[in-house]
Scaffold this motif. Structure first.
Motif: not given
Ligand code: GRF
Length: 224
Positions: A29-30, A188
């Motif tokens: 997710r990053t 991110k």
């Protein structure tokens, strides 16, 4: 893995923010990965969390700010972070002042998380100070670090209500839940090259609109 942004995370304590960063990285997710975790405290539980995920850890004793030991630690931090190919340094509950060598080695690439809506309540144990002060809204901030504590340009903030009768502990817990949302998001954006700094302003490319849900107001909002 190799094209992921390499993070160096510096902790002093329990490391729940570190955990949220590790989990977000492992979940993809990053766009980043944690390359090394350092701590000024050998007993910091954050180091244990890192080891559980097979992440290298280094204990770097720091000493009094401004002392020869502190200056040596400043140099050692740079050496360790560079040796692990770190591209972004994340202070995550790191309770010591960072030095000029570290700042010079990672210009515009050191982030910090603070458990208040800066510029209100800089310093330590501020969730308890805010609760005692009687504020109605509290929150947390991810910002770029500079040579002063809790001062650099702000990337993202989350605001939470303070409930009647809240203790500092309860408020700290409510804020911490939001810290775990906004720090991975800031990372991110950095990994995707979406952050630029102009004076005190941080421009977030394609920033989502502010998010308001049952627990917080977050600005900018979180990516879908
Ligand atoms: C967090 O509240 C962070 O904002 C502050 O120190 C605390 C660290 O918590 N700088 P943890 O170690 O991430 O659990």
């Amino acid at each position: 893995m190799s094209d992921r942004l390499r993070l160096g995370v510096m902790v002093s304590g329990s490391g729940t923010n570190l955990q949220s960063i590790i989990d977000a990285c492992e979940a993809g997710r990053t766009g980043a990965c944690v390359a090394v975790v350092t701590s000024n405290r050998a007993s910091a539980f954050g180091l244990e969390r890192a080891r559980k995920h097979g992440i290298p850890t280094v204990h770097i004793p720091v000493g009094q700010t401004g002392s020869p030991e502190w200056e040596a630690a400043d140099a050692r931090q740079v050496e360790v972070l560079q040796a692990h190919g770190v591209q972004l340094v994340c202070l995550a509950g790191y309770m010591r002042k960072i030095g000029p060598r570290l700042l010079d080695a990672f210009p515009g690439a050191i982030m910090n998380i603070h458990p208040a809506l800066l510029p209100a309540f800089p310093g330590v144990e501020v969730q308890w100070t805010a609760a005692d002060y009687g504020v109605r809204i509290a929150g947390c901030t991810v910002h770029f670090a500079d040579e002063e504590f809790d001062r650099g340009p702000i990337i993202i903030q989350a605001a939470v209500p303070v409930m009647p009768g809240d203790t500092g502990d309860e408020l700290a817990h409510r804020i911490l839940q939001q810290e775990h949302r906004i720090y991975p998001q800031a990372i991110k954006w950095f990994a995707e090259g979406r952050l630029s700094i102009s004076g005190r302003q941080v421009l977030v490319k394609e920033a989502p609109p502010p998010l308001i849900d049952g627990t917080a107001i977050i600005s900018p909002g979180l990516d879908p």
